[in-house]
Design an enzyme around this catalytic site. Structure first.
Site, PDB file in Angstrom:
ATOM      1  CD  GLU A  64      -1.723  -2.300   1.853  1.00  0.00           C
ATOM      2  OE1 GLU A  64      -2.628  -3.136   2.054  1.00  0.00           O
ATOM      3  OE2 GLU A  64      -0.529  -2.492   2.198  1.00  0.00           O
ATOM      4  CG  PHE A 126      -9.814  -8.861  12.039  1.00  0.00           C
ATOM      5  CD1 PHE A 126      -8.571  -9.211  12.535  1.00  0.00           C
ATOM      6  CD2 PHE A 126     -10.056  -9.010  10.681  1.00  0.00           C
ATOM      7  CE1 PHE A 126      -7.582  -9.706  11.702  1.00  0.00           C
ATOM      8  CE2 PHE A 126      -9.073  -9.511   9.831  1.00  0.00           C
ATOM      9  CZ  PHE A 126      -7.833  -9.859  10.346  1.00  0.00           C
ATOM     10  CD  GLN A 127      -7.359  -6.774   8.335  1.00  0.00           C
ATOM     11  OE1 GLN A 127      -8.258  -6.641   7.506  1.00  0.00           O
ATOM     12  NE2 GLN A 127      -6.177  -7.302   8.027  1.00  0.00           N
ATOM     13  CE  LYS A 176     -17.343  -6.458   3.173  1.00  0.00           C
ATOM     14  NZ  LYS A 176     -16.580  -7.689   3.491  1.00  0.00           N
ATOM     15  CG  MET A 484      22.147  12.976   3.909  1.00  0.00           C
ATOM     16  SD  MET A 484      23.339  14.064   3.076  1.00  0.00           S
ATOM     17  CE  MET A 484      22.450  14.419   1.559  1.00  0.00           C
TER      18      MET A 484
END
Length: 595
Positions: A64, A126-127, A176, A484
């Site tokens: 993602e 969940f999630q 959803k 760097m």
């Protein structure tokens, strides 16, 4: 910008019940979106089912974060809104770096996230993640949609907010159950942004005030930022500089707003900018800031920046005026409109003494590096690439030393030609952003210049390049270090290595597999095949080649540029090259390090 076709929207009115997910995707089509970078998941599956029946090109990133940076790269290259989609919880949180990057650099993007059902929000199911709360400090605006009837209005508002005024990211979070809700959509639902005024009106009195201050100046300097490019005002900037005969310095984000080889261009200023740009900005008597925000990498300590200069600051965002540096004249307006008004009747002056001083600085402090003919130096790689591409490629670096060398030693001619993570400085930006840029501009040569540290952060997008047939060219300046940070260790920490070596060094005991730390950190003899990027690319069916010497470089670059598909060059350079000039952190232009 994605333009809303009102006539097309009216033609799409329907009396048929549609799912919220279907309405969302239809809205994207009506808003002119052509490409979505989207990764599926449990709370976004409805959106992906709708996508499968749409006209949109869906590009599946391998992470993602890659999708988020790709959407940003698409927007940076094209000026249109970049669109990314992810599921709830970890899918949404993986977007955060890409959202923050778009926020810091004012990039027009819309991020659509699936969310758990609205009845479950706040119950730690969940999630579930409160992505609205998580991203609140790094978005221009966000929406949590609780009714499918609101989707057409919300989507239009999201795109309007993202692309107007000072651009930026917008998050649209859709539970959803709202995706599954069936309603008869009103695609002509009016926008209801009563308190949003993205285009402030130019005060007519401002233009003569600016002209008066220019007329009183003997050492003027234009300081142009990324706002010039966002406003599509590069042509107006060049005309203004020429019409008033004023030299121009740009920020890193403003590179390309005026061609590097233009007689009035002093290139870019700041920590690793040209010495003469820094001198001009600090020793002028009038600094005209256009679409720039006085970033700390430009000013150092703002109290010691441009001391003694009158300051004109033009910006579309009123919050930037007097935020980091007090302005004698603040003008809140679209910079393109301001420049157009100034260009109606230019009033040039000669400034002979001022230009003589600038010419002396250019002669005395050119952008250069100490050549080592027996070494393949990163600066030489980029110089050579610039010559072979005639300065016409779109360059997309990651973040680190290679990013600064890409800005210093490539000769830029156009806006939207250097696409870089300026404000956030996000390693892992380069490859996916280049992917998005190439999708946006398939006719252009797009080259990701990366370091081995930055490249590995989103290396999985090699898979996307292969599957989607996106012919991005990649050059990894491979020095086996986090370059760097290692440079700062060399300059300010007595060369002590604090976990900045990526390879295995040949320690003082002489064993090639000795872990780093066996020696004092001065050994540069790291294995040239750790990791073997060419082999990794080959695993994704992307061809590549190792380059070790100057003699190998030009043929390898030519082969890369001639390749029809994606191609990777693993260019092995020394770790001990430093990006110079360098203004020490917290210092000012009088403390520039040149050797």
């Amino acid at each position: 910008m994605n333009h809303i076709n009102q006539e097309q929207i009216m033609k799409q009115q329907t009396t048929t019940l549609m799912k919220g997910s279907e309405i969302t995707i239809k809205c994207l089509e009506l808003l002119g979106v052509e490409v979505v970078f989207a990764y599926p998941g449990g709370q976004a599956i409805e959106l992906h089912q709708a996508l499968s029946h749409s006209s949109l090109r869906v590009i599946l990133p391998r992470h993602e974060q890659g999708g988020a940076f790709a959407a940003g790269g698409y927007a940076r290259a094209s000026g249109r809104v970049g669109v990314c989609m992810a599921t709830s919880g970890p899918g949404a949180t993986n977007l955060v770096s890409g959202i923050a990057d778009a926020y810091m650099d004012s990039i027009p993007t819309v991020f659509i996230t699936g969310q758990v059902s609205s009845s479950m929000i706040g119950k730690n199911v969940f999630q579930e993640t409160d992505i609205i709360g998580v991203t609140r400090p790094i978005v221009k605006h966000s929406f949590l949609v609780l009714d499918a009837n609101d989707i057409p209005r919300v989507m239009r508002e999201a795109f309007l907010i993202a692309s107007s005024g000072r651009p930026g990211p917008v998050v649209v979070d859709i539970p959803k159950n709202v995706q599954q809700q069936r309603v008869v959509p009103d695609f002509d639902a009016p926008v209801a942004l009563k308190c949003y005024h993205p285009e402030p009106k130019l005060d007519p009195a401002a233009v003569p005030q600016i002209k008066k201050m220019i007329a009183a100046s003997r050492r003027p300097c234009i300081y142009a930022g990324g706002g010039i490019i966002s406003a599509e005002a590069s042509a107006e900037l060049v005309r203004f500089a020429e019409g008033y005969h004023i030299p121009v310095v740009t920020t890193l984000m403003g590179i390309g707003a005026i061609p590097d080889d233009h007689p009035l261009s002093l290139r870019w200023l700041g920590m690793h900018g040209t010495v003469y740009a820094n001198y001009a900005a600090n020793e002028c008597d009038l600094l005209i800031a256009l679409g720039a925000r006085f970033d700390d990498r430009v000013t150092g300590n703002p109290k010691s920046f441009a001391v003694g200069a009158k300051i004109i600051h033009v910006d579309i965002d009123d919050s930037e005026i007097n935020k980091n540096k007090a302005a004698d004249l603040g003008v809140v307006a679209n910079v393109k409109e301001v420049l157009a008004a100034l260009n109606e009747s230019p009033e040039p002056q000669e400034y002979a003494e001022w230009f003589a001083r600038i010419a002396e600085w250019k002669r005395k402090y050119p952008m250069h590096y100490r050549e080592k003919p027996d070494r393949l130096q990163p600066q030489y790689v980029i110089e050579t690439l610039s010559k072979l591409t005639n300065g016409e490629a779109v360059i997309v670096p990651g973040v680190g030393q290679h990013q600064m060398w890409a800005a210093q030693f490539y000769n830029y001619r156009h806006p939207r030609q250097l696409l870089t993570s300026g404000g956030l400085g996000a390693m892992g930006f380069g490859l996916p952003a280049a992917m998005g840029a190439k999708v946006a501009c398939p006719e252009k040569t797009v080259i990701n210049i990366d370091g081995d540290g930055s490249f590995q952060m989103n290396i999985q997008e090699l898979g996307t390049l292969f599957v989607e047939e996106i012919p991005v060219k990649m050059i990894v300046l491979d020095n086996q270090h986090l370059g760097m940070v290692a440079q700062w260790e060399d300059r300010f920490y007595n060369h002590n290595r604090g976990n900045t070596v990526l390879g295995r060094c040949k320690g003082s005991n002489g064993y090639p597999d000795a872990p780093c730390g066996e020696c004092s950190g001065e050994c540069a003899a790291v294995s040239p095949f750790y990791p073997d990027f060419v082999a990794i690319a080959g695993g994704y069916a992307v061809p590549g080649k190792h380059v070790f010497t100057r003699e190998e470089l030009i043929p390898a670059l030519e082969e890369m540029l001639a390749a029809e598909g994606p191609y990777l060059l693993d260019v092995h350079t020394g770790y001990d090259e430093h990006v110079l000039p360098m203004i020490p952190p917290g210092g000012d232009y009088t403390a520039i390090i040149m050797e």
